[in-house]
Design a protein around this motif. Structure first.
Motif, short mmCIF file in Angstrom:
data_model
loop_
_atom_site.label_atom_id
_atom_site.label_comp_id
_atom_site.label_asym_id
_atom_site.label_seq_id
_atom_site.Cartn_x
_atom_site.Cartn_y
_atom_site.Cartn_z
N ALA A 74 -12.11 -11.35 34.01
CA ALA A 74 -11.94 -10.53 34.27
C ALA A 74 -13.17 -10.90 35.03
CB ALA A 74 -12.66 -9.85 33.46
N LEU A 75 -14.39 -11.60 34.63
CA LEU A 75 -15.81 -12.12 35.27
C LEU A 75 -15.09 -13.08 36.24
CD1 LEU A 75 -18.73 -12.21 32.57
CD2 LEU A 75 -17.88 -9.88 34.10
N VAL A 77 -12.47 -12.97 38.24
CA VAL A 77 -12.19 -12.49 39.54
C VAL A 77 -13.04 -11.65 40.02
CG1 VAL A 77 -10.53 -10.26 40.30
CG2 VAL A 77 -10.02 -11.78 37.89
N ARG A 78 -14.00 -11.21 39.53
CA ARG A 78 -14.93 -10.00 39.87
C ARG A 78 -15.92 -10.72 40.50
NH1 ARG A 78 -16.02 -5.07 38.60
NH2 ARG A 78 -14.33 -3.97 37.25
N ASP A 81 -15.74 -11.45 44.27
CA ASP A 81 -15.65 -10.58 45.06
C ASP A 81 -14.01 -9.43 45.43
OD1 ASP A 81 -18.81 -10.08 45.39
OD2 ASP A 81 -18.57 -11.29 46.85
N GLY A 83 -10.94 -6.80 44.81
CA GLY A 83 -11.01 -5.28 44.39
C GLY A 83 -10.42 -5.27 45.35
N TYR A 104 -8.48 -4.67 36.18
CA TYR A 104 -9.84 -4.46 36.04
C TYR A 104 -10.70 -3.82 37.42
CZ TYR A 104 -9.15 -5.31 30.91
OH TYR A 104 -8.63 -5.44 29.76
N ALA A 105 -10.79 -5.59 37.75
CA ALA A 105 -10.87 -5.92 39.92
C ALA A 105 -11.00 -4.28 40.48
CB ALA A 105 -11.01 -7.13 39.47
#
Length: 381
Positions: A74-75, A77-78, A81, A83, A104-105
């Protein structure tokens, strides 16, 4: 008349974590005792030491310990950036966390079918699902076998598409001599207890060669703080705790040997099952691949009946996984239908994971093969 078959403890667990603990009980207990005596349960020195050692095991770079493999994905992907409005491609036969990380993103998971021989992403089908919205591809080194990273990178790099490797099941596997987890922009690891390198609870890690990406992961994982009480972005609470880091630090030096033993066990299974084709066929190994056999997976005729037979006789085989992600109810809004990814869907009804772990004995492998042969009315070689 005595039974000539070898004595095998029953039941045979899918993975024997207690046996691993017995083999290194003193050093593990000492590591846990040191953490408890120091009371540095969160962000203690063992965390940084483990991160540094893990990075060194991957040729250098940056490792950030996290609370789980799911958080790692998850992190990862975030920090790219990604989204709303973006798409991320992965395979439909993975554990669902890979797709959840995309969701999640706020991005859209897009799937590509698998190579039926290896169970890995079919790179020949990847280009067809890429669109201007594609921001990343997440190959999954499923079962401990490397995904076809050379072909995937050749497709993604010229297009500026990021690659995030899901290495949850394949720590220190190699492809053409290169360690998986070192191909993409970021790679994600799980330390779930049954993994090749497992903690005594949940744990995960992001590895990258990019210092800025690593720092962003670390910041997001610690409440978005750039400094104490200075929150520059909305972050999360996702930390590898010190007890888990201390345990992993003791286990890490053994990982290569444990992987070697898994390879040896897989070779023994190969020999024991060779004459049971076409009823039982192990998944193939791709040229240049050096798997670490987190799972030993076969395709089996009458899979569910065979699974029931093995479990009734004390061999606790499993299926990874009996469902495909694109047909899960939570993803019905994506509009996929049965038949969209025929290879992944067919494999879900055929694959069977046999017990494999570094401490498995020759007798246990032989008995498992005998039970399989008995099920099909065949003689075990």
């Amino acid at each position: 008349m005595s039974d000539p078959r070898p004595e095998v403890p029953s039941p045979l667990p899918f993975v024997d974590l207690a046996a691993q603990f017995r083999g290194m009980e003193d050093e593990l207990m000492e590591a846990m005792r040191e953490v408890c005596q120091s009371a540095a349960f969160i962000r203690g020195p063992a965390v940084e030491t483990f991160e540094r050692a893990f990075a060194e095991a991957h040729g250098g770079g940056h490792a950030v310990g996290l609370a789980s493999g799911t958080d790692a994905l998850a992190l990862a992907v975030r920090v790219l950036d990604i989204g709303a409005g973006d798409e991320v491609v992965t395979v439909p036969n993975t554990w669902i966390s890979t797709a959840f990380a995309v969701s999640y993103a706020g991005a859209k998971p897009v799937f590509v079918d698998i190579d039926p021989a290896t169970g890995q992403m079919d790179a020949a089908k990847l280009e067809a699902v890429l669109t201007p919205k594609t921001k990343a591809v997440i190959p999954v080194h499923l079962f401990g076998h490397p995904a076809p990273m050379d072909a995937i990178m050749a497709i993604c790099e010229p297009r500026g598409i990021a690659v995030i490797e899901d290495v949850a099941q394949a720590p220190l596997a190699r492809l053409n001599g290169q360690t998986v987890g070192t191909f993409g922009a970021l790679s994600c690891f799980s330390f779930y207890p049954s993994k090749n390198l497992g903690a005594y609870g949940d744990g995960g890690l992001v590895f990258t060669g990019d210092a800025a990406l690593a720092e962003r992961v670390r910041r997001l994982a610690f409440y978005g703080q750039e400094a104490a009480h200075h929150h520059v972005e909305i972050g999360f609470n996702s930390r590898l705790d010190t007890l888990q880091a201390a345990i992993l630090l003791k286990k890490l030096p053994h990982l290569e040997d444990w992987n070697l033993r898994r390879r040896e066990a897989a070779g023994q299974y190969d020999q024991a099952l060779v004459k049971l084709s076409p009823h039982v066929v192990p998944l193939a190994r791709a040229p240049g691949a050096d798997p670490v056999f987190h799972l030993y997976v076969v395709k089996a005729a009458r899979r569910d009946e065979l699974l029931a037979h093995l479990r009734a006789n004390g061999v606790l085989a499993q299926v990874h996984y009996p469902g495909v992600v694109h047909l899960q109810e939570c993803y019905s809004h994506l509009g996929y239908r049965a038949g969209d990814f025929p290879e992944a869907e067919a494999a879900a009804g055929q694959i069977l994971s046999l017990p494999i772990f570094p401490e498995i004995t020759d007798a246990q492998i032989t008995e498992t093969a005998r039970l399989i042969a008995d099920f099909y009315g065949m003689a075990c070689p």
